[in-house]
Design a protein around this motif. Structure first.
Motif, PDB file in Angstrom:
ATOM      1  N   VAL A  26     -14.526 -39.388   5.645  1.00 45.72           N
ATOM      2  CA  VAL A  26     -15.374 -38.203   5.712  1.00 45.72           C
ATOM      3  C   VAL A  26     -15.038 -37.311   4.531  1.00 45.72           C
ATOM      4  O   VAL A  26     -13.884 -36.975   4.306  1.00 45.72           O
ATOM      5  CB  VAL A  26     -15.132 -37.461   7.047  1.00 45.72           C
ATOM      6  N   ASP A  27     -16.045 -36.969   3.753  1.00 46.53           N
ATOM      7  CA  ASP A  27     -15.844 -36.135   2.571  1.00 46.53           C
ATOM      8  C   ASP A  27     -16.986 -35.137   2.521  1.00 46.53           C
ATOM      9  O   ASP A  27     -18.047 -35.418   1.993  1.00 46.53           O
ATOM     10  CB  ASP A  27     -15.813 -37.014   1.316  1.00 46.53           C
ATOM     11  N   VAL A  28     -16.769 -33.966   3.100  1.00 40.50           N
ATOM     12  CA  VAL A  28     -17.843 -32.988   3.231  1.00 40.50           C
ATOM     13  C   VAL A  28     -17.407 -31.656   2.630  1.00 40.50           C
ATOM     14  O   VAL A  28     -16.470 -31.028   3.109  1.00 40.50           O
ATOM     15  CB  VAL A  28     -18.213 -32.779   4.719  1.00 40.50           C
ATOM     16  N   PRO A  29     -18.070 -31.217   1.565  1.00 40.85           N
ATOM     17  CA  PRO A  29     -17.814 -29.866   1.063  1.00 40.85           C
ATOM     18  C   PRO A  29     -18.729 -28.888   1.791  1.00 40.85           C
ATOM     19  O   PRO A  29     -19.882 -29.205   2.109  1.00 40.85           O
ATOM     20  CB  PRO A  29     -18.206 -29.965  -0.413  1.00 40.85           C
ATOM     21  N   LEU A  30     -18.215 -27.717   2.120  1.00 35.62           N
ATOM     22  CA  LEU A  30     -19.018 -26.699   2.805  1.00 35.62           C
ATOM     23  C   LEU A  30     -18.729 -25.346   2.161  1.00 35.62           C
ATOM     24  O   LEU A  30     -17.571 -24.970   2.004  1.00 35.62           O
ATOM     25  CB  LEU A  30     -18.650 -26.609   4.280  1.00 35.62           C
ATOM     26  N   ALA A  31     -19.780 -24.649   1.771  1.00 37.14           N
ATOM     27  CA  ALA A  31     -19.602 -23.285   1.253  1.00 37.14           C
ATOM     28  C   ALA A  31     -20.621 -22.423   1.972  1.00 37.14           C
ATOM     29  O   ALA A  31     -21.822 -22.633   1.848  1.00 37.14           O
ATOM     30  CB  ALA A  31     -19.819 -23.245  -0.251  1.00 37.14           C
ATOM     31  N   VAL A  32     -20.141 -21.487   2.780  1.00 38.89           N
ATOM     32  CA  VAL A  32     -21.053 -20.713   3.620  1.00 38.89           C
ATOM     33  C   VAL A  32     -20.740 -19.235   3.442  1.00 38.89           C
ATOM     34  O   VAL A  32     -19.576 -18.829   3.473  1.00 38.89           O
ATOM     35  CB  VAL A  32     -20.882 -21.090   5.099  1.00 38.89           C
ATOM     36  N   ALA A  33     -21.793 -18.457   3.290  1.00 40.39           N
ATOM     37  CA  ALA A  33     -21.603 -17.022   3.068  1.00 40.39           C
ATOM     38  C   ALA A  33     -21.568 -16.260   4.379  1.00 40.39           C
ATOM     39  O   ALA A  33     -21.876 -16.812   5.446  1.00 40.39           O
ATOM     40  CB  ALA A  33     -22.738 -16.492   2.200  1.00 40.39           C
ATOM     41  N   ASP A  34     -21.211 -15.014   4.311  1.00 41.33           N
ATOM     42  CA  ASP A  34     -21.098 -14.134   5.477  1.00 41.33           C
ATOM     43  C   ASP A  34     -22.316 -14.228   6.379  1.00 41.33           C
ATOM     44  O   ASP A  34     -23.456 -14.184   5.914  1.00 41.33           O
ATOM     45  CB  ASP A  34     -21.010 -12.668   5.052  1.00 41.33           C
ATOM     46  N   GLY A  35     -22.081 -14.270   7.640  1.00 42.44           N
ATOM     47  CA  GLY A  35     -23.160 -14.182   8.616  1.00 42.44           C
ATOM     48  C   GLY A  35     -24.108 -15.355   8.615  1.00 42.44           C
ATOM     49  O   GLY A  35     -25.161 -15.299   9.243  1.00 42.44           O
ATOM     50  N   SER A  36     -23.758 -16.419   7.933  1.00 40.34           N
ATOM     51  CA  SER A  36     -24.681 -17.551   7.864  1.00 40.34           C
ATOM     52  C   SER A  36     -24.383 -18.585   8.931  1.00 40.34           C
ATOM     53  O   SER A  36     -23.276 -18.645   9.477  1.00 40.34           O
ATOM     54  CB  SER A  36     -24.592 -18.237   6.507  1.00 40.34           C
ATOM     55  N   VAL A  37     -25.407 -19.393   9.193  1.00 38.52           N
ATOM     56  CA  VAL A  37     -25.257 -20.497  10.130  1.00 38.52           C
ATOM     57  C   VAL A  37     -25.576 -21.783   9.381  1.00 38.52           C
ATOM     58  O   VAL A  37     -26.636 -21.900   8.786  1.00 38.52           O
ATOM     59  CB  VAL A  37     -26.207 -20.338  11.316  1.00 38.52           C
TER      60      VAL A  37
ATOM     61  N   ALA B  82     -29.668 -17.687  19.004  1.00 46.01           N
ATOM     62  CA  ALA B  82     -30.164 -17.265  17.689  1.00 46.01           C
ATOM     63  C   ALA B  82     -29.945 -15.766  17.505  1.00 46.01           C
ATOM     64  O   ALA B  82     -29.478 -15.320  16.443  1.00 46.01           O
ATOM     65  CB  ALA B  82     -31.650 -17.610  17.558  1.00 46.01           C
ATOM     66  N   ALA B  83     -30.251 -14.988  18.551  1.00 41.92           N
ATOM     67  CA  ALA B  83     -30.063 -13.534  18.448  1.00 41.92           C
ATOM     68  C   ALA B  83     -28.588 -13.210  18.238  1.00 41.92           C
ATOM     69  O   ALA B  83     -28.238 -12.366  17.404  1.00 41.92           O
ATOM     70  CB  ALA B  83     -30.582 -12.861  19.719  1.00 41.92           C
ATOM     71  N   ARG B  84     -27.720 -13.876  18.992  1.00 44.89           N
ATOM     72  CA  ARG B  84     -26.282 -13.641  18.852  1.00 44.89           C
ATOM     73  C   ARG B  84     -25.804 -13.955  17.447  1.00 44.89           C
ATOM     74  O   ARG B  84     -25.057 -13.204  16.834  1.00 44.89           O
ATOM     75  CB  ARG B  84     -25.500 -14.528  19.836  1.00 44.89           C
ATOM     76  N   LEU B  85     -26.250 -15.109  16.945  1.00 39.69           N
ATOM     77  CA  LEU B  85     -25.762 -15.533  15.643  1.00 39.69           C
ATOM     78  C   LEU B  85     -26.287 -14.631  14.539  1.00 39.69           C
ATOM     79  O   LEU B  85     -25.603 -14.390  13.545  1.00 39.69           O
ATOM     80  CB  LEU B  85     -26.150 -16.995  15.379  1.00 39.69           C
ATOM     81  N   ARG B  86     -27.524 -14.102  14.707  1.00 37.18           N
ATOM     82  CA  ARG B  86     -28.061 -13.193  13.697  1.00 37.18           C
ATOM     83  C   ARG B  86     -27.235 -11.911  13.645  1.00 37.18           C
ATOM     84  O   ARG B  86     -26.983 -11.359  12.587  1.00 37.18           O
ATOM     85  CB  ARG B  86     -29.531 -12.856  14.012  1.00 37.18           C
ATOM     86  N   ALA B  87     -26.800 -11.438  14.823  1.00 37.30           N
ATOM     87  CA  ALA B  87     -26.071 -10.165  14.888  1.00 37.30           C
ATOM     88  C   ALA B  87     -24.620 -10.316  14.448  1.00 37.30           C
ATOM     89  O   ALA B  87     -23.912  -9.319  14.303  1.00 37.30           O
ATOM     90  CB  ALA B  87     -26.117  -9.632  16.318  1.00 37.30           C
ATOM     91  N   TYR B  88     -24.200 -11.551  14.208  1.00 37.69           N
ATOM     92  CA  TYR B  88     -22.776 -11.853  14.087  1.00 37.69           C
ATOM     93  C   TYR B  88     -22.411 -12.032  12.627  1.00 37.69           C
ATOM     94  O   TYR B  88     -23.138 -12.654  11.860  1.00 37.69           O
ATOM     95  CB  TYR B  88     -22.549 -13.123  14.915  1.00 37.69           C
ATOM     96  N   ASP B  89     -21.308 -11.433  12.208  1.00 34.51           N
ATOM     97  CA  ASP B  89     -20.997 -11.478  10.787  1.00 34.51           C
ATOM     98  C   ASP B  89     -20.043 -12.598  10.399  1.00 34.51           C
ATOM     99  O   ASP B  89     -19.644 -12.695   9.251  1.00 34.51           O
ATOM    100  CB  ASP B  89     -20.445 -10.124  10.319  1.00 34.51           C
ATOM    101  N   GLY B  90     -19.635 -13.427  11.356  1.00 34.93           N
ATOM    102  CA  GLY B  90     -18.785 -14.569  11.021  1.00 34.93           C
ATOM    103  C   GLY B  90     -19.621 -15.741  10.534  1.00 34.93           C
ATOM    104  O   GLY B  90     -20.837 -15.639  10.371  1.00 34.93           O
ATOM    105  N   VAL B  91     -18.954 -16.850  10.326  1.00 31.68           N
ATOM    106  CA  VAL B  91     -19.630 -18.062   9.892  1.00 31.68           C
ATOM    107  C   VAL B  91     -19.759 -19.002  11.079  1.00 31.68           C
ATOM    108  O   VAL B  91     -18.823 -19.147  11.869  1.00 31.68           O
ATOM    109  CB  VAL B  91     -18.825 -18.752   8.769  1.00 31.68           C
ATOM    110  N   THR B  92     -20.937 -19.591  11.239  1.00 30.11           N
ATOM    111  CA  THR B  92     -21.133 -20.561  12.311  1.00 30.11           C
ATOM    112  C   THR B  92     -21.424 -21.924  11.715  1.00 30.11           C
ATOM    113  O   THR B  92     -22.236 -22.030  10.792  1.00 30.11           O
ATOM    114  CB  THR B  92     -22.308 -20.149  13.207  1.00 30.11           C
TER     115      THR B  92
END
Ligand SMILES: Nc1ncnc2c1ncn2[C@@H]1O[C@H](COP(=O)(O)OP(=O)(O)OP(=O)(O)O)[C@@H](O)[C@H]1O
Ligand SMILES: Nc1ncnc2c1ncn2[C@@H]1O[C@H](COP(=O)(O)OP(=O)(O)OP(=O)(O)O)[C@@H](O)[C@H]1O
Ligand SMILES: [Mg+2]
Ligand SMILES: [Mg+2]
Lengths: 240, 352, 274, 274, 352
Positions: free
Chosen positions: B16-27, B177-187
């Motif tokens: 498994v070789d997966v790069p992930l770059a995710v910004a604030d509040g993104s899913v 979806a509503a929870r994740l939109r309001a949430y500033d972490g990464v999902t």
């Protein structure tokens, strides 16, 4: 060999067998050293004869005999355990007294309590251990102390002589009342302080045999005879 | 709050070789076939699996890297595992309150929080039950509530909605979806359901055999799949090919006339199943792309039917979608030979 | 992908010999039970029930039983406090060190009890490795005290407790630890809130085993703690002493011990231990 | 359904005291280890290493150790054959009968070993409940034979084995039994193919425990089997005999026993038992 | 080979009461919301759960009834549990071979059979792996193979395809369908996926709160749902109502003009989401049913969009399906107020 046991078909390894040339001896643990030596001597002198020895507490051995243990001879420390034998145990055999023992004070080699005689055992700064009142050495110790009019500062009543002696060997107790033979067996691990014969009591060691098989009688004769007495005396026992 | 990770893990036959770059509040949604390595990647982020190489950095803080591996407890992640793993000795309420309590919340606050989380997922009435007395779907909702209740900096959801019934699923999906939109972490969300991915995620990552085959925004992926699996998931017919004139693309299906693509060379050709028309006899009209085809299977889904065809000279798979009515009218059933056509204007093509 | 050709079904094959198959298990199990139960039965049959009551009313009997109950209770509590964390750490450790630690913990089980007592004296006696400094610094002496009884009992029971509980904790799915950790639980919290409750049946079994072992403990106690009626003479010591001149009294006391332990275990097991 | 108001996150809270929290577990665990290890250390420190080798070369030593190894091996095998089915049946039973059976099986652990030996004599002795008919019918006599040694060891070890294995088997998810049953497996097949392999680590632990207990067994053996060098004198009995006139020889023999058991347990545990 | 059962089990708050009568070679699909009692019913058939009342008879032989309860081993069932429960100590091959071996097949035959079953489900290459080294979807396929390998008289499948990726799912479904068609035993299938149910089953049973709310052939159920949950699953808008003239039905949505139903009194009204047209302004055309509506959610699925509306004076839920293009064109997003219309010819109505 043992005529008390019914079958004579088995032989060799099996100590339960009454096969020709096997003498089975149940003996008090304190007799381990002299009886082992005597058994070896008897085997040497009577090629083809095997002497099987089982050492344990005299009471346990008596109980084993009453439950049908295959025994040709039984050597007990004291007379008391004999009461546990079935009335008909003696059978065609006989009985003899092979040794006596006397009570002695044992202290650690450096004798930290500076015990010199019985009266020192009353010192409340000294820790004294005795055998339990129900075992022979405990009864003897009680008798000795009563005769001498001493109330010892006893911290424990051990279940057998060896446990009593261990406490002294490891320095847990400053003094104990044990048998002279035990002090001798412990070698340099303890120091013995003799008790005058006037204050002392004696324990006798009866030997019982249960058949008239020549080897059984022969071994009994060896143990009860002069050779046996010498061996027992070497181990610290007194002549009967 | 950003996630920057490169996950490199050996798993038997698969690396498994997966790069992930995710910004604030993104899913981010991770999709892919069974055994692609999605769960492995998630567990590596949670710290349950050690990296062979690569790194996990959250907010500039390194959680894993060469010679470094923080334990799960030190990572502030919330994980919903595929087999929900509710604590069997705790009630649903206590299961959900476990996270807040572990992070220092007072008992009453934690219990209140748990009640609210359970209520939001429609299982408030099960708060007093042990997991053994929950059905599959109920347990999954409780587990989701537990993962959400910790306000983690990194929320990891492994097939969070797979056991839900179709009626409650849209509600839970909307709540989530509503929870994740309001949430500033990464999902990071692993799912097999394109609808979950398209509804919940800002970014899709498709993994196959341990490697990323396509990623992008949902709109981009839906419009321009670049991999057969992706095309399948978004429901398009996709063929690789080459073009020399910028209009006709040579594909395994045969030459496909497109609306034009101003590009020469290797390209992708895509069109929707609903754009495929079926004819019992060879049509002679404006439709420029027509192939002989044979029906493999017919699936009726409510009011529409999905017809899997083997088309062209090489029996290439082709999916068509028609109304349930036409199935009866055209007497479509496995084995039927017919013609399939697609208008050039319905075909989109783009460089590969 | 090819559809496998259906083979001939053998419906009802499963029903062939469920009974006979169960018997294959019942026979050895029954033999095992018999092996353990027959001697106990022998004991009961050979007891002189006429003098049973009078044998039990001997003055040493009640103090001994009381001392046994108190010390074994303390022992079980100590086993729990010291042994459960140990078992947990062992159950989650995998290195060679853990392997050898486990083996070392099994060793007191092998030690003949009297030798165990000697070892205890060598460690905690007045001249022992730990005992000598303790004695010199505080005048504290362990042998011949009830504390020594407890120490001897813990020494022989702790290995059983730890090994039984470790087994139960290893059977607890480690993924629950992991989930708890991702939820932010510290190792202590995981231990208290996850490992302990999930291993509870195993802990209860381990405690029952440790209690029984402590209750029957004889050799190490007599050697290390001595035998003083009222302060260090536990029930097994009383039995042994009685055995020297009144076997029937010893049997009576043993049977009383068995009855007490059977009741305690039967009731507790029924309620908590299963 | 209302979306819960997000509460204040406490990032990093989990990282507060993982170290301190682990210490809370390490301290009692360390104490527990110390309690067990210190006496063993004391034993080693007080041994007269100068005469160690000569003490071990006494003629009774090797036969005793060999007998111990052979009989304990047979004991463990018997425990496995008789105890595993018993443990399985118990682990899947729930009635009051099972509860009391479990309690009865714990009782031999409580029995002071010497009394256990007496009980064995009363059951299998020439005048025993089972022994008398056996003797009359076949002339078979059990006490004072190597068979009696094994019997005594099984009597004291089987309870530990059964209780440890039962715990392990109870930890095996009963749904695997159910699945196997729906697939048509008979109870015997479920036992052999599902319960045994899944409980294997627990069985190995139980076997280690039972082996250690059998190896250290003294009281029941000397009472039931006697103390005949070469045929019933196991290592602990040899230690007892040596203790009568040469304590250092007894210590040497005990340490040899410990070393053997440590090696066996350490190696086996490393490989199979974990 | 027939199944005749009445399953009566108490489960805390829910009492499960499901009668089932299934003929030789048939497949029954059991559907219903989470916690409805589907798994309970399945386990009762397998003998894992005791009946409070009722009976289970297979081929005239009673497996459970008053005072009778055969053990699972005596029932010749094949069960695929929702959490697959593969034996952790056996390889995939040995897991599948376990059933045949238990029923007396020689070792080699059982292994060969296992290989074939695994191959049919596309996991032949995993035969030598232990379950711990399988992904979720791989494990589910192995478990399905294990259930199929016993040739049971009663095959019980609990969500057999839930963890499969969308690409492999149609294949597995087709394989399973072929197997079940060839098979003369009875199959009971629990699923949340209408496509599974419609593709695999001859008969659908909908369970809610432990009781059967509707049952029938797939065609019947799809055409005439009689329960909101059923309508949801088959993808129709459904409203209860009454009619006095046999043409207009008074529903919570308002009066709905239908194509006519020749019946007076309580009726159901149903129409497809794709029949719902959306207008930014009030339309004045041939469409006879027009309601004010407000958009609740918009879900894009590939090339179509599903719009959940609250319509009529009472804000009744209404589902519409439009092309992705119209979403952009009409600027549809949550909160938008608009008009929804359905032609009378698209509305079907039937007595309830
Ligand atoms: N412990 C292991 N040892 C060897 N291989 C493993 C192990 N665990 C998983 N694998 C393999 O690694 C690959 C990735 O597994 P993973 O569980 O990450 O897949 P996934 O993408 O989550 O699949 P699914 O959609 O089926 O859940 C699979 O091919 C699996 O067989
Ligand atoms: N042991 C139990 N004690 C009490 N209630 C239970 C128990 N097991 C299940 N239930 C309840 O019984 C109901 C039926 O459960 P079941 O598992 O049969 O549901 P299901 O239809 O399979 O649901 P799902 O689709 O979520 O799997 C649920 O409401 C559940 O909460
Ligand atoms: Mg996965
Ligand atoms: Mg279910």
């Amino acid at each position: 060999s043992a005529a008390t046991t019914a079958d004579t078909t088995q032989a060799g390894d099996d100590p339960t067998a009454g096969g020709s040339g096997t003498v089975t001896v149940l003996a008090a643990a304190s007799l381990t050293a002299p009886l082992t030596a005597l058994a070896e001597q008897y085997e040497r002198d009577h090629p083809g004869v095997t002497v099987r020895l089982s050492f344990g507490s005299s009471t346990t051995l008596a109980q084993q005999i009453s439950e049908g243990a295959p025994a040709d001879l039984y050597a007990s420390a004291g007379e008391a355990p004999l009461s546990l034998l079935p009335p008909d145990a003696a059978g065609d055999g006989g009985r003899a007294t092979i040794a006596r023992n006397t009570v002695e004070i044992a202290t650690p080699p450096d004798n930290p309590g500076a015990v010199a005689d019985l009266r020192d055992l009353g010192d409340p700064d000294l820790d004294v251990v005795l055998c339990a009142a129900t075992v022979p050495c405990g009864k003897a110790a009680d008798d000795v102390l009563r005769t001498a009019g001493v109330t010892a500062h006893v911290v424990s009543r051990e279940v057998d002589v060896k446990a009593t002696l261990t406490k002294v060997v490891l320095g847990e107790a400053d003094a104990a009342l044990v048998y002279h033979s035990d002090v001798v067996a412990a070698g340099g691990d303890v120091r013995g302080v003799e008790i005058p014969a006037a204050d002392n009591v004696f324990l006798t060691y009866p030997l019982l045999w249960f058949s008239d098989d020549p080897d059984v009688v022969g071994f009994a004769d060896l143990v009860a005879g002069p050779t046996g007495t010498a061996a027992l005396e070497a181990a610290g026992f007194l002549a009967p | 709050m950003t996630l920057d990770a490169r996950i490199l893990v050996d798993r038997g036959a698969v690396t498994v070789d997966v790069p992930l770059a995710v910004a604030d509040g993104s899913v981010v949604a991770v999709l892919g076939p069974n055994g692609a390595g999605k769960t492995t990647a998630l567990h590596a982020l949670a710290g349950l699996v050690h990296l062979r190489d690569g790194h996990v950095r959250v907010d500039g803080q390194t959680w894993a890297g060469p010679g470094l591996h923080l334990d799960p407890a030190q990572r502030a992640v919330g994980l919903l595992a595929a087999d929900h793993l509710l604590f069997p000795h705790l009630t649903a309420r206590d299961n959900v309150a476990f996270g807040p309590r572990s992070r220092g919340a007072p008992r009453r606050d934690a219990a209140a929080r748990a009640e609210r989380e359970l209520d939001a997922l429609g299982v408030a009435d099960l708060a007093g039950r042990r997991p053994e007395a929950l059905s599959h779907g109920q347990a999954q909702r409780v587990a989701l509530a537990r993962a959400l209740a910790t306000d983690p900096r990194l929320l990891l959801l492994d097939e969070p909605l797979s056991a839900l019934d179709p009626a409650v699923r849209p509600h839970i999906r909307a709540t989530l979806a509503a929870r994740l939109r309001a949430y500033d972490g990464v999902t990071v969300l692993v799912t097999h359901d394109p609808l979950d991915a398209l509804t919940l995620a800002d970014h899709l990552v498709f993994v196959e055999d341990g490697t990323v085959v396509q990623e992008g925004t949902p709109a981009d992926v839906v419009e321009r799949p670049r991999d057969p699996y992706v095309a399948h998931v978004v429901g398009l017919n996709l063929y690789p090919g080459t073009t020399t004139d910028g209009e006709t693309v040579a594909t395994p299906l045969g030459p496909v006339v497109t609306a034009g693509l101003g590009h020469r060379g290797r390209s992708w050709v895509a069109f929707a199943p609903s754009a495929v028309a079926l004819y019992p006899d060879e049509p002679h009209g404006s439709t420029r792309n027509v192939w002989r085809a044979r029906i493999a299977t017919v699936e009726l889904v409510g009011q529409t039917a999905r017809i899997r065809l083997l088309a062209g000279v090489d029996d290439v798979p082709l999916l068509a979608e028609v109304t349930a009515g036409s199935v009866a009218a055209l007497r479509l059933h496995p084995g039927t030979a017919l013609w399939a056509g697609v208008k050039a204007t319905e075909v989109s093509a783009y460089p590969s | 992908m090819t559809a496998p050709a259906p083979t001939v079904a053998t419906p009802g094959a499963a029903r062939r010999h469920p009974g006979r198959s169960r018997a294959v298990l019942l026979v050895p199990a029954g033999l095992g039970v018999a092996l353990v139960v027959l001697p106990l039965l022998g004991l009961l049959l050979r007891t002189d029930w006429g003098s049973f009551a009078s044998n039990l009313s001997a003055p040493v009997v009640w103090p001994a039983i009381r001392l046994s109950l108190v010390t074994t209770l303390v022992t079980v509590a100590l086993c729990f406090v010291l042994g459960t964390p140990l078992a947990w750490l062992l159950s989650r450790a995998d290195g060679r060190a853990a392997t050898w630690l486990r083996a070392v913990l099994t060793v007191p089980v092998v030690l003949p009890p009297v030798v165990g007592g000697v070892a205890l004296l060598m460690a905690y006696g007045r001249r022992g490795v730990v005992g000598a400094p303790l004695f010199e610094a505080f005048g504290l002496r362990l042998p011949f005290t009830p504390t020594a009884v407890v120490l001897a009992q813990v020494f022989v029971s702790l290995p059983f407790f730890v090994l039984a509980v470790e087994g139960a904790m290893r059977a607890v799915d480690a993924r629950y630890d992991a989930v708890a950790a991702t939820l932010g639980a510290t190792p202590l919290r995981i231990f208290v809130r996850v490992a302990l409750p999930l291993a509870a049946p195993g802990i209860a079994s381990g405690a029952a085993l440790a209690w029984a072992r402590a209750l029957g403990e004889f050799g190490a106690t007599i050697t290390f703690a001595g035998n003083f009626a009222g302060s260090t003479q536990t029930a097994p010591l009383a039995v042994y002493v009685a055995l020297q001149n009144d076997p029937q009294a010893a049997l009576a006391l043993s049977i009383a011990m068995l009855a007490v332990s059977l009741l305690v275990l039967g009731m507790l097991r029924g309620r908590w231990i299963r």
